[in-house]
Design a protein around this motif. Structure first.
Motif, mmCIF file in Angstrom:
data_model
loop_
_atom_site.group_PDB
_atom_site.id
_atom_site.type_symbol
_atom_site.label_atom_id
_atom_site.label_comp_id
_atom_site.label_asym_id
_atom_site.label_seq_id
_atom_site.Cartn_x
_atom_site.Cartn_y
_atom_site.Cartn_z
ATOM 1 N N LYS A 145 0.776 -1.057 -0.050
ATOM 2 C CA LYS A 145 0.196 0.174 -0.088
ATOM 3 C C LYS A 145 0.831 1.240 0.043
ATOM 4 C CE LYS A 145 -4.002 -2.107 2.324
ATOM 5 N NZ LYS A 145 -4.717 -2.221 3.661
ATOM 6 N N GLY A 146 2.059 1.077 0.570
ATOM 7 C CA GLY A 146 2.802 2.352 0.919
ATOM 8 C C GLY A 146 3.531 2.436 -0.514
ATOM 9 N N LEU A 147 3.903 1.537 -1.307
ATOM 10 C CA LEU A 147 4.269 1.817 -2.578
ATOM 11 C C LEU A 147 3.361 2.312 -3.845
ATOM 12 C CD1 LEU A 147 6.738 1.137 -4.879
ATOM 13 C CD2 LEU A 147 5.858 -0.924 -5.064
ATOM 14 N N ILE A 148 2.161 1.780 -3.594
ATOM 15 C CA ILE A 148 0.963 2.356 -4.362
ATOM 16 C C ILE A 148 0.723 3.816 -4.209
ATOM 17 C CG2 ILE A 148 -1.553 2.043 -4.862
ATOM 18 C CD1 ILE A 148 0.085 0.014 -6.243
ATOM 19 N N SER A 149 0.810 4.183 -2.936
ATOM 20 C CA SER A 149 0.599 5.348 -2.239
ATOM 21 C C SER A 149 1.623 6.469 -2.924
ATOM 22 C CB SER A 149 0.376 5.544 -0.901
ATOM 23 O OG SER A 149 -0.842 4.861 -0.572
ATOM 24 N N SER A 150 2.898 5.868 -2.816
ATOM 25 C CA SER A 150 3.951 6.889 -3.598
ATOM 26 C C SER A 150 3.775 7.083 -4.857
ATOM 27 C CB SER A 150 5.477 6.146 -3.207
ATOM 28 O OG SER A 150 5.351 4.990 -4.219
ATOM 29 N N LYS A 151 3.054 6.373 -5.572
ATOM 30 C CA LYS A 151 2.665 6.692 -7.228
ATOM 31 C C LYS A 151 1.642 7.653 -7.075
ATOM 32 C CE LYS A 151 5.639 2.862 -8.088
ATOM 33 N NZ LYS A 151 6.925 3.487 -8.552
ATOM 34 N N CYS A 152 1.010 7.908 -6.042
ATOM 35 C CA CYS A 152 -0.079 9.007 -6.096
ATOM 36 C C CYS A 152 -1.313 8.222 -6.577
ATOM 37 C CB CYS A 152 0.468 10.292 -6.870
ATOM 38 S SG CYS A 152 1.424 11.105 -6.021
ATOM 39 N N PHE A 153 -1.318 6.977 -6.439
ATOM 40 C CA PHE A 153 -2.624 6.151 -6.952
ATOM 41 C C PHE A 153 -3.433 6.112 -5.869
ATOM 42 C CE2 PHE A 153 -0.023 3.488 -9.910
ATOM 43 C CZ PHE A 153 0.257 4.843 -10.927
#
Length: 260
Positions: A145-153
């Motif tokens: 979830k942290g990686l996805i959030s870092s993409k601004c998704f």
């Protein structure tokens, strides 16, 4: 008169549809007491941190863009998808990326699918303004979830993705169970990239569809009849993770007559 009998099927061996702990619905054989064990697929890679995961994701994305498969995808988008006058994409819904951080979940393949998604969004961005990208997968843990959030998704919890798909949505759904595909197909999707939908017809007789079979099969057929199809070529390089994209197909509305 000789006695005759018909051998009855073993009730213990019947196929059943069960909800797995990974969030997907699975077809299994065996007694009702059988459970689906997926705890080992939730074991995070030892020593993995958010920083290391982001770094590895960037490395995979760089390698992906150096493949002939990506070059072919880019050429196809430039020559066909970006020239379609009837396509207007303003949002994206992605389901089924998988976990990027677990030991047994093929994390490199999942990162490759994420890299492919990002590259597709970049290609579409050459013509379309994509305002929101929604991502949903029941296997995501906090690192994912942290990686996805870092993409601004925007992260979604099931079944929110179904409501986010509409007439201007690009859907990326790599190799997800047929149940998830059937739900997303109810939306008037103008562009979708997923594994070939014909695959689901190949496995249809071997899975228990219950009372929903006619409706779901009709849904798949209706979608196929109203979309153009392009099968992406298979990966021929040495990076095994990239072969996880083999079998992807592009479905899109290519003229005004197909508008819903």
């Amino acid at each position: 008169m000789p006695h005759t009998s018909h051998k009855k099927g073993n009730a213990q061996d019947k196929q059943r549809t069960v909800a797995g702990a990974d969030g997907w619905t699975h077809v299994v054989r065996g007694p009702p007491s059988r459970t689906l064990t997926v705890d080992r697929y939730r074991t995070v890679i030892a020593g993995l941190t958010p920083e290391k995961l982001e770094e590895h994701s960037a490395e995979v994305a760089k390698k992906w863009k150096a493949t002939a498969m990506y070059e072919h995808l880019e050429r196809f988008f430039e020559q066909k998808i970006l020239n379609e006058q009837n396509l207007r994409i303003t949002s994206c819904v992605c389901i089924g990326l998988g976990s990027f951080s677990t030991e047994f979940g093929r994390p490199d393949r999942c990162l490759t699918q994420l890299a492919a998604l990002e590259s597709m969004l970049e290609l579409l961005g050459r013509k379309h303004t994509i305002e929101q990208v929604f991502v949903q997968d029941p296997r995501f843990n906090e690192l994912d979830k942290g990686l996805i959030s870092s993409k601004c998704f925007t992260l979604l919890e099931a079944p929110a993705a179904e409501a986010c798909a509409g007439p201007n949505t690009f859907v990326f759904a790599p190799f997800v169970p047929w149940q998830a595909i059937a739900k997303i197909l109810k939306a008037p999707i103008p562009l979708m990239i997923c594994n070939s939908l014909v695959h689901y017809f190949d496995i249809w007789p071997r899975e228990d569809r219950h009372s929903g079979e006619p409706l779901e099969k009709e849904l798949f057929m209706l979608f196929l009849c109203k979309r153009a199809l392009y099968q992406l070529p298979e990966y021929t390089g040495e990076q095994e993770a990239f072969s996880g994209l083999d079998g992807l197909a592009v479905y899109w509305k290519d003229d005004a007559e197909n508008e819903s």
